[in-house]
Scaffold this motif. Structure first.
Motif, PDB file in Angstrom:
ATOM      1  N   LYS A   3      50.731 -56.505  56.766  1.00 57.90           N
ATOM      2  CA  LYS A   3      49.812 -55.917  57.727  1.00 57.90           C
ATOM      3  C   LYS A   3      49.973 -56.623  59.052  1.00 57.90           C
ATOM      4  O   LYS A   3      49.981 -57.835  59.126  1.00 57.90           O
ATOM      5  N   ILE A  41      53.753 -47.919  58.867  1.00 55.08           N
ATOM      6  CA  ILE A  41      52.648 -46.962  58.886  1.00 55.08           C
ATOM      7  C   ILE A  41      51.598 -47.422  59.892  1.00 55.08           C
ATOM      8  O   ILE A  41      51.155 -48.575  59.845  1.00 55.08           O
ATOM      9  N   TYR A  42      51.216 -46.535  60.804  1.00 52.87           N
ATOM     10  CA  TYR A  42      50.077 -46.777  61.678  1.00 52.87           C
ATOM     11  C   TYR A  42      48.899 -46.009  61.099  1.00 52.87           C
ATOM     12  O   TYR A  42      49.014 -44.809  60.817  1.00 52.87           O
ATOM     13  N   THR A  43      47.768 -46.669  60.935  1.00 55.20           N
ATOM     14  CA  THR A  43      46.625 -46.011  60.323  1.00 55.20           C
ATOM     15  C   THR A  43      45.310 -46.540  60.871  1.00 55.20           C
ATOM     16  O   THR A  43      45.206 -47.707  61.254  1.00 55.20           O
ATOM     17  N   ILE A  50      43.447 -48.767  52.701  1.00 51.26           N
ATOM     18  CA  ILE A  50      44.899 -48.697  52.889  1.00 51.26           C
ATOM     19  C   ILE A  50      45.644 -49.732  52.041  1.00 51.26           C
ATOM     20  O   ILE A  50      46.750 -49.460  51.542  1.00 51.26           O
ATOM     21  N   VAL A  54      48.903 -48.757  49.683  1.00 57.11           N
ATOM     22  CA  VAL A  54      50.243 -49.292  49.980  1.00 57.11           C
ATOM     23  C   VAL A  54      50.777 -50.098  48.791  1.00 57.11           C
ATOM     24  O   VAL A  54      51.955 -49.987  48.422  1.00 57.11           O
ATOM     25  N   VAL A  66      56.751 -51.926  52.838  1.00 54.13           N
ATOM     26  CA  VAL A  66      55.878 -51.275  53.819  1.00 54.13           C
ATOM     27  C   VAL A  66      55.242 -52.298  54.741  1.00 54.13           C
ATOM     28  O   VAL A  66      54.784 -53.352  54.304  1.00 54.13           O
ATOM     29  N   TYR A  68      52.158 -52.022  57.273  1.00 52.04           N
ATOM     30  CA  TYR A  68      51.119 -51.135  57.799  1.00 52.04           C
ATOM     31  C   TYR A  68      50.290 -51.845  58.851  1.00 52.04           C
ATOM     32  O   TYR A  68      50.081 -53.053  58.794  1.00 52.04           O
ATOM     33  N   GLN A  69      49.844 -51.085  59.821  1.00 53.08           N
ATOM     34  CA  GLN A  69      49.037 -51.614  60.914  1.00 53.08           C
ATOM     35  C   GLN A  69      47.768 -50.788  61.040  1.00 53.08           C
ATOM     36  O   GLN A  69      47.833 -49.566  61.173  1.00 53.08           O
ATOM     37  N   SER A  70      46.641 -51.443  60.985  1.00 55.95           N
ATOM     38  CA  SER A  70      45.353 -50.758  60.994  1.00 55.95           C
ATOM     39  C   SER A  70      44.600 -51.055  62.288  1.00 55.95           C
ATOM     40  O   SER A  70      44.438 -52.213  62.671  1.00 55.95           O
ATOM     41  N   ALA A  91      56.723 -46.660  64.504  1.00 56.06           N
ATOM     42  CA  ALA A  91      56.165 -46.204  63.236  1.00 56.06           C
ATOM     43  C   ALA A  91      56.967 -45.050  62.655  1.00 56.06           C
ATOM     44  O   ALA A  91      57.607 -44.282  63.367  1.00 56.06           O
TER      45      ALA A  91
END
Length: 342
Positions: A3, A41-43, A50, A54, A66, A68-70, A91
């Motif tokens: 993350k 993944i941008y979320t 998330i 993931v 993966v 992912y960035q929240s 992304a």
């Protein structure tokens, strides 16, 4: 799985772009670098949702890693805009709750057209579905109350105008939160432009993100707030003295997922979308106290949520294309009304 925070870049853009901004209490970190071996993944989904999805995806696909960035939808769109100017969107996949952004990205031609084979198994809220994006969650928003401060739960949206909520109700900033923007647009459509003027007259105010207004309600700083289902339920599970109340006019906000057209991880991105729409990930969605897009997934009765089909039937009806052009105007007028500080 990794993350990464995007707050640093979003903050830089805050002065020049409408939807950029910095949420309090977030830690700055270096922006991610493109990595041909990772799916990025941008979320706007919170960590409680998330992370498990993931993790499950990586277990099902051991050859795919993966990152992912929240962050809030506004910050994500600001980052994507900056990346486009520099020549490359980092992304591969985007998953937020601000539907107009997906129509805008579709119009601009930056989304891949992918008709997932899982589509036939899900409930679809988009009449004009063409594979540009899929609904991956049907988020609901309601009125949450601090049960120590409010003894009579509200049953109508109009109850927020009552004295017990004076100077004690807040909504997240629609410039930062996709769910907040959609909710404001839906409530104004249902009850007219004076609805928030009357709430403002009763002392309503604006918080920063969706999580903050819930935290402020749980702490007692607020008596109530307009809140997202699964974030609220996560707080309740940890012992917060808050309760979700759903007026008859249900706020249902789909959370679309899409793949960027220039993704270098197209096969992995397609697998992620398929997994996200599948029963395992959708059960995780339901377990968080939000509505999945599959009818074959069990929703715990304690959440008092309708089935996906019932949610679409009960929800305030909206033509998403109609609210795209008015988004900037709506956010600007709402911010001026509520005296949101930039």
């Amino acid at each position: 799985m990794k993350k990464t925070s995007i707050v640093a870049m979003a903050c830089v853009l805050a002065g020049s772009m409408l939807f950029a901004g910095c949420g309090g209490g977030e830690k700055k970190a270096a922006a991610p670098k493109a990595d041909g071996n990772k799916l990025i993944i941008y979320t706007s989904m919170k960590e409680s949702l998330i992370k498990g999805i993931v993790t499950g995806f990586e277990k099902k696909n051991p050859g795919i890693k993966v990152d992912y960035q929240s962050a809030g939808a506004g910050k994500l769109m600001a980052k994507i805009a900056a990346e486009r100017q520099s020549g490359k969107i980092l992304a591969d996949v985007i998953w937020t709750s601000e539907v107009p952004d997906f129509y805008k990205m579709k119009k601009e031609g930056i989304l891949a057209n992918y008709k997932s084979p899982v589509f036939k198994e899900i409930v679809n809220p988009f009449d004009d579905y063409d594979g540009s994006f899929h609904a991956a969650r049907l988020g609901t928003l309601g009125i949450i109350i601090n049960t120590d401060k409010v003894k009579t739960a509200p049953t109508q949206w109009a109850d927020l105008k009552k004295p017990e909520f004076k100077n004690g109700f807040a909504v997240a900033n629609p410039a930062l939160s996709g769910t907040a923007y959609m909710s404001i647009a839906l409530l104004q459509k249902q009850f007219g432009p004076d609805f928030f003027k009357e709430l403002k007259a009763n002392g309503a105010r604006v918080g920063k993100g969706s999580g903050q207004v819930i935290d402020d309600t749980a702490s007692g700083e607020l008596a109530a707030s307009l809140a997202v289902d699964y974030i609220t339920n996560a707080k309740i599970a940890k012992g917060a003295h808050i309760k979700m109340c759903y007026p008859p006019e249900l706020l249902v906000v789909p959370s679309p997922v899409a793949i960027f057209k220039d993704s270098k991880q197209m096969d992995a991105a397609k697998k992620f979308v398929d997994y996200l729409l599948g029963p395992e990930a959708q059960q995780m969605v339901a377990n968080q106290g939000t509505i999945p897009v599959r009818e074959d997934v069990k929703i715990d009765p304690k959440f008092q949520l309708p089935s996906p089909k019932e949610a679409l039937k009960k929800g305030i009806k909206v033509n998403y294309l109609e609210i795209i052009d008015s988004k900037e105007k709506t956010v600007k007028e709402f911010s001026e009304l509520m005296q949101v500080k930039k």
